[in-house]
Scaffold this active site. Structure first.
Site, PDB file in Angstrom:
ATOM      1  N   ILE A   1       6.670  48.777 -57.747  1.00 51.30           N
ATOM      2  CA  ILE A   1       6.472  49.973 -58.394  1.00 51.30           C
ATOM      3  C   ILE A   1       6.610  51.258 -57.530  1.00 51.30           C
ATOM      4  O   ILE A   1       5.634  51.143 -56.443  1.00 51.30           O
ATOM      5  CB  ILE A   1       5.105  49.768 -58.953  1.00 51.30           C
ATOM      6  CG1 ILE A   1       4.976  48.742 -59.912  1.00 51.30           C
ATOM      7  CG2 ILE A   1       4.701  51.087 -59.972  1.00 51.30           C
ATOM      8  CD1 ILE A   1       3.574  48.211 -60.448  1.00 51.30           C
TER       9      ILE A   1
ATOM     10  N   LYS B   1      -5.303  47.416 -50.499  1.00 52.43           N
ATOM     11  CA  LYS B   1      -4.446  48.290 -51.355  1.00 52.43           C
ATOM     12  C   LYS B   1      -5.301  49.414 -51.874  1.00 52.43           C
ATOM     13  O   LYS B   1      -4.665  50.516 -52.056  1.00 52.43           O
ATOM     14  CB  LYS B   1      -3.721  47.405 -52.455  1.00 52.43           C
ATOM     15  CG  LYS B   1      -2.602  46.659 -52.056  1.00 52.43           C
ATOM     16  CD  LYS B   1      -2.321  45.488 -52.988  1.00 52.43           C
ATOM     17  CE  LYS B   1      -1.190  44.563 -52.561  1.00 52.43           C
ATOM     18  NZ  LYS B   1      -1.020  43.478 -53.560  1.00 52.43           N
TER      19      LYS B   1
ATOM     20  N   ALA C   1      15.416  39.938 -36.586  1.00 49.39           N
ATOM     21  CA  ALA C   1      14.486  39.115 -35.549  1.00 49.39           C
ATOM     22  C   ALA C   1      13.801  38.175 -36.573  1.00 49.39           C
ATOM     23  O   ALA C   1      13.050  38.464 -37.645  1.00 49.39           O
ATOM     24  CB  ALA C   1      13.326  40.026 -35.112  1.00 49.39           C
TER      25      ALA C   1
ATOM     26  N   GLY D   1       3.688  28.764 -58.500  1.00 49.05           N
ATOM     27  CA  GLY D   1       4.153  29.746 -57.454  1.00 49.05           C
ATOM     28  C   GLY D   1       3.654  30.991 -57.516  1.00 49.05           C
ATOM     29  O   GLY D   1       3.830  31.959 -56.469  1.00 49.05           O
TER      30      GLY D   1
ATOM     31  N   VAL E   1       1.893  48.509 -51.714  1.00 50.01           N
ATOM     32  CA  VAL E   1       1.107  48.450 -52.763  1.00 50.01           C
ATOM     33  C   VAL E   1       1.827  48.243 -53.969  1.00 50.01           C
ATOM     34  O   VAL E   1       2.828  49.134 -54.282  1.00 50.01           O
ATOM     35  CB  VAL E   1       0.302  49.805 -52.685  1.00 50.01           C
ATOM     36  CG1 VAL E   1      -0.679  49.705 -54.127  1.00 50.01           C
ATOM     37  CG2 VAL E   1      -0.710  50.082 -51.579  1.00 50.01           C
TER      38      VAL E   1
ATOM     39  N   GLY F   1       4.181  46.352 -54.970  1.00 49.64           N
ATOM     40  CA  GLY F   1       5.727  45.753 -54.820  1.00 49.64           C
ATOM     41  C   GLY F   1       6.549  46.886 -55.185  1.00 49.64           C
ATOM     42  O   GLY F   1       6.864  47.941 -54.335  1.00 49.64           O
TER      43      GLY F   1
HETATM   44  P1  NAP Z   1       7.505  35.661 -45.228  1.00 47.20           P
HETATM   45  O1  NAP Z   1       8.589  35.056 -46.275  1.00 47.20           O
HETATM   46  O2  NAP Z   1       6.689  34.809 -44.785  1.00 47.20           O
HETATM   47  O3  NAP Z   1       8.816  35.959 -44.192  1.00 47.20           O
HETATM   48  C1  NAP Z   1       8.168  36.340 -42.716  1.00 47.20           C
HETATM   49  C2  NAP Z   1       9.510  36.540 -41.819  1.00 47.20           C
HETATM   50  O4  NAP Z   1       9.072  36.995 -40.711  1.00 47.20           O
HETATM   51  C3  NAP Z   1       9.827  35.350 -41.504  1.00 47.20           C
HETATM   52  O5  NAP Z   1      11.415  35.390 -41.565  1.00 47.20           O
HETATM   53  C4  NAP Z   1       9.716  34.804 -40.437  1.00 47.20           C
HETATM   54  O6  NAP Z   1      10.628  34.109 -39.202  1.00 47.20           O
HETATM   55  C5  NAP Z   1       9.540  36.165 -39.562  1.00 47.20           C
HETATM   56  N1  NAP Z   1       8.279  36.268 -38.754  1.00 47.20           N
HETATM   57  C6  NAP Z   1       6.879  36.007 -38.711  1.00 47.20           C
HETATM   58  N2  NAP Z   1       6.319  36.027 -37.628  1.00 47.20           N
HETATM   59  C7  NAP Z   1       7.366  36.340 -36.713  1.00 47.20           C
HETATM   60  C8  NAP Z   1       7.266  36.575 -35.232  1.00 47.20           C
HETATM   61  N3  NAP Z   1       6.232  36.391 -34.630  1.00 47.20           N
HETATM   62  N4  NAP Z   1       8.505  37.011 -34.739  1.00 47.20           N
HETATM   63  C9  NAP Z   1       9.788  37.018 -35.327  1.00 47.20           C
HETATM   64  N5  NAP Z   1       9.703  36.786 -36.597  1.00 47.20           N
HETATM   65  C10 NAP Z   1       8.798  36.443 -37.173  1.00 47.20           C
HETATM   66  O7  NAP Z   1       7.042  37.089 -45.685  1.00 47.20           O
HETATM   67  P2  NAP Z   1       7.465  38.024 -46.962  1.00 47.20           P
HETATM   68  O8  NAP Z   1       6.953  37.232 -48.163  1.00 47.20           O
HETATM   69  O9  NAP Z   1       8.803  38.263 -47.034  1.00 47.20           O
HETATM   70  O10 NAP Z   1       6.400  39.262 -46.551  1.00 47.20           O
HETATM   71  C11 NAP Z   1       6.687  40.068 -45.627  1.00 47.20           C
HETATM   72  C12 NAP Z   1       5.756  41.354 -45.528  1.00 47.20           C
HETATM   73  O11 NAP Z   1       5.966  41.853 -46.887  1.00 47.20           O
HETATM   74  C13 NAP Z   1       4.435  40.963 -45.644  1.00 47.20           C
HETATM   75  O12 NAP Z   1       3.767  41.994 -44.811  1.00 47.20           O
HETATM   76  C14 NAP Z   1       3.740  40.962 -47.024  1.00 47.20           C
HETATM   77  O13 NAP Z   1       2.588  41.343 -47.077  1.00 47.20           O
HETATM   78  C15 NAP Z   1       4.803  42.119 -47.396  1.00 47.20           C
HETATM   79  N6  NAP Z   1       5.022  41.880 -48.987  1.00 47.20           N
HETATM   80  C16 NAP Z   1       5.426  40.815 -49.611  1.00 47.20           C
HETATM   81  C17 NAP Z   1       5.531  40.794 -50.818  1.00 47.20           C
HETATM   82  C18 NAP Z   1       6.290  39.733 -51.361  1.00 47.20           C
HETATM   83  O14 NAP Z   1       6.251  39.412 -52.697  1.00 47.20           O
HETATM   84  N7  NAP Z   1       6.619  38.514 -50.687  1.00 47.20           N
HETATM   85  C19 NAP Z   1       5.276  41.991 -51.700  1.00 47.20           C
HETATM   86  C20 NAP Z   1       4.769  43.113 -51.088  1.00 47.20           C
HETATM   87  C21 NAP Z   1       4.797  43.065 -49.670  1.00 47.20           C
HETATM   88  P3  NAP Z   1      11.120  32.695 -39.703  1.00 47.20           P
HETATM   89  O15 NAP Z   1      11.948  32.766 -41.180  1.00 47.20           O
HETATM   90  O16 NAP Z   1      11.884  32.324 -38.528  1.00 47.20           O
HETATM   91  O17 NAP Z   1       9.826  31.898 -40.089  1.00 47.20           O
END
Ligand code: NAP
Length: 440
Positions: free
Chosen positions: A137, A206, A46, A188, A133, A135
């Site tokens: 690890i 966390k 989704a 970045g 928490v 990533g």
């Molecule tokens: P992201 O790159 O912003 O991706 C979010 C995804 O969710 C996108 O594909 C987006 O769709 C989809 N989305 C958002 N709102 C939506 C909605 N209302 N309905 C359907 N789809 C929706 O996020 P991310 O960095 O992968 O992070 C995801 C989660 O993991 C977060 O909770 C974050 O805190 C956690 N996290 C991330 C990291 C990291 O390194 N990035 C590390 C630890 C934890 P579209 O692509 O179509 O916009």
């Protein structure tokens, strides 16, 4: 031979982490099946926008904007959308329909964790969040499972890569906070709006999770004292360095014993810039890396180190949770949840107990040191190290002294009262810094 069962996996979100999770699910399907005891079939992904460019090429027919329908037909749901809604409602729907859920959404867990944990208990499903928490690890499962026969006394974590990068940059180049932040943004490591990272909010979310699992009590975000790194100056870093310390943003959860009869103490959960001796294992955590240092009664000291963010590393934690949840579905029985039998209160910051670094700019006069040490003694704060450097202002030819003081452990309240009293002395030009110290 019995037939291998197939479990439907719904993926919510296909961004940085979700795209890598989808790739691994498709590429490593055989290995994941062997480890889970079931084939993990990616039934759909989704997203918000079907036409967005993805980091990984994935079959177009898997994508949908109808997350609700996808969730209702899944055995396992992976939530990687982020944010509060619709993530929260979708997770609740999934669990009410009997699906186990894996999420990396620390913001949601910090805001409304108890509702989700209670629903998981009620539905008898597993809710896992290792990725929330630090990533990649593996830290939550070791705390919850491997250390469940021990008693954790303290957790010190570098759990936010952005702030660790900025502080490391300031330490190694002498840069001011604003310049180090700009460099982090250029590379970045920091977002355009860095508030959640630099103000400590991400680390606080966390810290609440780490404290809850470590002390078997649910702590909410409001229980966490939070101070970010925006006020840490290049001068603080230089002074710390000269005294043999490095400054890190730490998430700390520790048991504080009380000396009062009938008072069992409680847990101090806090996030703030902290001085660590340069030889402390956490001082060696450079750049955007994360690490969690645990002290337990029987295990002693443990440290977990690795990448705290990034699509592929975080996907590793998500897949670990997914295999564990799948195995539980195959074997049957209720989901493995955290225990909440600790019932220990969260303490306010004034009850926390630590060493402090105090920097003072004072007039270079006879008797100044005695007056200052007297105030420390009067408030019950004992001094471990005191160093003095004399400066002469070239224009006025007036001499002043810079005092660097490291105290023994003292309560936050006693230290605050000491600093207030010192500020009132006529020989004090300024209190240049007050920072908490760990690991001495
Ligand atoms: P992201 O790159 O912003 O991706 C979010 C995804 O969710 C996108 O594909 C987006 O769709 C989809 N989305 C958002 N709102 C939506 C909605 N209302 N309905 C359907 N789809 C929706 O996020 P991310 O960095 O992968 O992070 C995801 C989660 O993991 C977060 O909770 C974050 O805190 C956690 N996290 C991330 C990291 C990291 O390194 N990035 C590390 C630890 C934890 P579209 O692509 O179509 O916009």
């Amino acid at each position: 031979m019995s037939e291998v069962r197939t479990l439907k996996v719904a993926l919510l979100g296909c961004g940085n982490v979700g795209a890598q999770v989808a790739r691994i699910l498709l590429d490593d399907a055989d290995a994941l099946a062997a480890r889970s005891g079931a084939r993990l079939e990616l039934s759909g992904i989704a997203v918000r926008n079907l036409d967005s460019k993805r980091d990984v090429e994935l079959p177009r027919e898997l994508f949908t904007t109808d997350a609700d329908t996808l969730v209702k037909d899944a055995d396992l749901v992976i939530e990687l959308m982020g944010g509060i809604e619709p993530a929260r409602s979708l997770i609740l729907t999934a669990m009410q329909n009997g699906a186990c859920v894996v999420t990396g959404n620390k913001a949601l867990l910090a805001q409304d964790g108890p509702t989700l944990y209670e629903e998981a208990d009620k539905a008898g499903v597993q809710l896992s969040y290792e990725a929330a928490v630090a990533g990649a690890i593996p830290i939550l499962r070791p705390i919850r499972d491997s250390l469940s026969g021990d008693r954790i006394t303290r957790v010190l974590g570098i759990v936010n890569g952005t702030t660790n990068f900025i502080l490391d940059q300031m330490d190694s180049t002498g840069a001011q906070f604003a310049d180090a932040l700009a460099e982090a943004q250029r590379l970045g490591y920091a977002e355009a709006d860095p508030t959640a990272d630099v103000e400590g909010h991400d680390a606080a979310a966390k810290a609440a999770i780490l404290a809850s699992l470590s002390f078997h009590t649910r702590f909410a975000l409001e229980d966490v004292y939070c101070e970010g790194i925006t006020k840490v100056s290049a001068a603080d870093i230089a002074a710390a360095k000269e005294a043999g310390f490095v400054i890190k943003l730490l998430a700390i959860a520790e048991k504080i014993e009380s000396s009062e009869p009938g008072n069992d103490g409680g847990i101090s959960v806090r996030v703030h810039p902290t001085l660590l001796p340069r030889e402390h294992p956490l001082a060696a955590v450079r750049g955007a890396f994360n690490a969690v240092f645990i002290e337990a009664e029987n295990a002693g000291e443990l440290m977990f180190y690795g990448q705290g963010a990034g699509g592929t590393p975080t996907a590793s934690a998500v897949l670990g949770d997914l295999v564990s949840a799948a195995r539980r579905v195959v074997l049957g029985g209720p989901g493995r949840t955290e225990t909440t039998t600790g019932h220990v209160p969260a303490l306010s910051i004034s009850a926390s107990n630590t060493s402090y670094y105090v920097g003072l700019d004072v007039a270079d006069q006879a008797g100044v040191l005695a007056r200052i040490t007297h105030i420390f003694a009067e408030h019950g704060v004992s001094i471990e190290i005191m160093r003095q450097t004399i400066h002469r202002d070239a224009a006025s030819n007036v001499e002043s002294a810079e005092l660097k003081i490291v105290t023994h452990r003292a309560s936050e309240a006693a230290l605050a009262a000491t600093v207030e009293a010192i500020k009132g002395l006529d020989v004090i030009n300024s209190v240049t810094s007050v920072l908490r110290v760990e690991g001495v």
